[in-house]
Scaffold this motif. Structure first.
Motif, short mmCIF file in Angstrom:
data_model
loop_
_atom_site.label_atom_id
_atom_site.label_comp_id
_atom_site.label_asym_id
_atom_site.label_seq_id
_atom_site.Cartn_x
_atom_site.Cartn_y
_atom_site.Cartn_z
N SER A 187 25.55 84.69 10.67
CA SER A 187 26.60 85.19 11.56
C SER A 187 26.61 84.48 12.91
O SER A 187 27.62 84.49 13.60
CB SER A 187 26.45 86.70 11.77
N SER A 188 25.53 83.84 13.30
CA SER A 188 25.50 83.14 14.59
C SER A 188 25.53 81.62 14.44
O SER A 188 25.50 80.90 15.42
CB SER A 188 24.26 83.54 15.39
N TRP A 189 25.63 81.11 13.22
CA TRP A 189 25.59 79.67 12.99
C TRP A 189 26.77 78.95 13.61
O TRP A 189 26.66 77.82 14.06
CB TRP A 189 25.54 79.42 11.48
N HIS A 190 27.93 79.59 13.64
CA HIS A 190 29.15 78.94 14.12
C HIS A 190 29.30 78.99 15.64
O HIS A 190 30.23 78.41 16.19
CB HIS A 190 30.37 79.59 13.47
N LEU A 191 28.43 79.66 16.34
CA LEU A 191 28.57 79.82 17.79
C LEU A 191 28.21 78.53 18.54
O LEU A 191 27.31 77.80 18.15
CB LEU A 191 27.66 80.94 18.29
N ALA A 192 28.95 78.29 19.61
CA ALA A 192 28.63 77.17 20.50
C ALA A 192 27.36 77.51 21.28
O ALA A 192 27.13 78.67 21.64
CB ALA A 192 29.79 76.91 21.44
N ASP A 193 26.55 76.49 21.55
CA ASP A 193 25.33 76.71 22.33
C ASP A 193 25.67 77.06 23.77
O ASP A 193 25.05 77.92 24.38
CB ASP A 193 24.44 75.47 22.29
N SER A 194 26.66 76.33 24.34
CA SER A 194 27.09 76.63 25.70
C SER A 194 28.51 76.14 25.91
O SER A 194 28.95 75.18 25.27
CB SER A 194 26.15 76.00 26.74
N VAL A 195 29.22 76.82 26.78
CA VAL A 195 30.56 76.42 27.20
C VAL A 195 30.56 76.46 28.73
O VAL A 195 30.38 77.52 29.32
CB VAL A 195 31.65 77.35 26.62
N ASP A 196 30.74 75.30 29.34
CA ASP A 196 30.75 75.20 30.80
C ASP A 196 32.17 74.98 31.29
O ASP A 196 32.92 74.17 30.72
CB ASP A 196 29.85 74.06 31.27
N ASP A 197 32.52 75.67 32.36
CA ASP A 197 33.85 75.55 32.95
C ASP A 197 33.85 74.43 33.98
O ASP A 197 33.09 74.46 34.94
CB ASP A 197 34.20 76.88 33.62
N LEU A 198 34.70 73.41 33.75
CA LEU A 198 34.80 72.28 34.66
C LEU A 198 36.12 72.29 35.43
O LEU A 198 36.57 71.25 35.90
CB LEU A 198 34.65 70.96 33.90
N GLY A 199 36.76 73.42 35.53
CA GLY A 199 38.04 73.51 36.23
C GLY A 199 39.20 73.38 35.26
O GLY A 199 39.69 74.37 34.74
N ASP A 200 39.64 72.14 35.00
CA ASP A 200 40.77 71.93 34.09
C ASP A 200 40.30 71.61 32.67
O ASP A 200 41.11 71.35 31.79
CB ASP A 200 41.68 70.81 34.60
N ARG A 201 39.01 71.64 32.44
CA ARG A 201 38.44 71.34 31.12
C ARG A 201 37.28 72.29 30.84
O ARG A 201 36.71 72.88 31.75
CB ARG A 201 37.90 69.91 31.08
N LEU A 202 36.92 72.40 29.57
CA LEU A 202 35.73 73.13 29.16
C LEU A 202 34.79 72.13 28.48
O LEU A 202 35.21 71.34 27.64
CB LEU A 202 36.08 74.24 28.17
N LEU A 203 33.52 72.18 28.84
CA LEU A 203 32.51 71.33 28.23
C LEU A 203 31.76 72.18 27.21
O LEU A 203 31.10 73.15 27.57
CB LEU A 203 31.55 70.79 29.30
N VAL A 204 31.87 71.81 25.94
CA VAL A 204 31.31 72.59 24.84
C VAL A 204 30.13 71.83 24.24
O VAL A 204 30.25 70.65 23.92
CB VAL A 204 32.37 72.86 23.75
N ARG A 205 28.99 72.53 24.09
CA ARG A 205 27.80 71.94 23.46
C ARG A 205 27.43 72.78 22.25
O ARG A 205 27.42 74.01 22.31
CB ARG A 205 26.63 71.95 24.43
#
Length: 131
Positions: free
Chosen positions: A36-54
């Motif tokens: 159930s947690s396999w599909h989750l992103a490790d982190s999502v950082d807010d960069l203003g006009d973009r999102l940085l997804v890891r």
């Protein structure tokens, strides 16, 4: 003498089938949590006009106007926020992450969800449906 001692001690434990059933239950519970947690992103950082997804060592940047819809998955605690993308990425066309909990968790909408919807709407992405 030791054989008699073992039988006395063993009589205090449940049958092997009960122990096996308990082990199988907890194994399935752990596997279910992993799936159930396999599909989750490790982190999502807010960069203003973009999102940085890891996720699993891979990092991508997603513009806010590339996000088609933002939704909350029900019956998840803490809140899981799903981003439906206009174009698929290496993670697919949907990214799900766990939102940070606020002190007012449970009293209204998640602040991250509301803020993302507002900003993505301004960027030309998500539009609330009427009705």
């Amino acid at each position: 003498m030791p054989a008699v001692y073992w039988r006395v001690v063993r009589a205090d434990f449940p049958d092997d089938q009960v122990l096996l059933a308990c082990f199988a239950f907890f194994t399935l519970l752990c596997v279910g949590q992993l799936v159930s947690s396999w599909h989750l992103a490790d982190s999502v950082d807010d960069l203003g006009d973009r999102l940085l997804v890891r996720r699993r060592g891979v990092e991508i940047s997603i513009a806010l106007n590339d996000i088609e819809r933002v939704s909350k998955q029900w019956f998840k605690n803490p809140d899981h926020i799903a981003l439906q993308l206009r174009r698929p990425t290496v993670f697919g066309s949907r990214i799900v992450f766990v939102a940070a909990m606020s002190p007012w968790h449970g009293f209204g909408e998640n602040e991250i969800l509301v803020d993302l919807r507002r900003r993505i709407g301004r960027a030309g992405g998500w539009r609330p449906t009427s009705g």
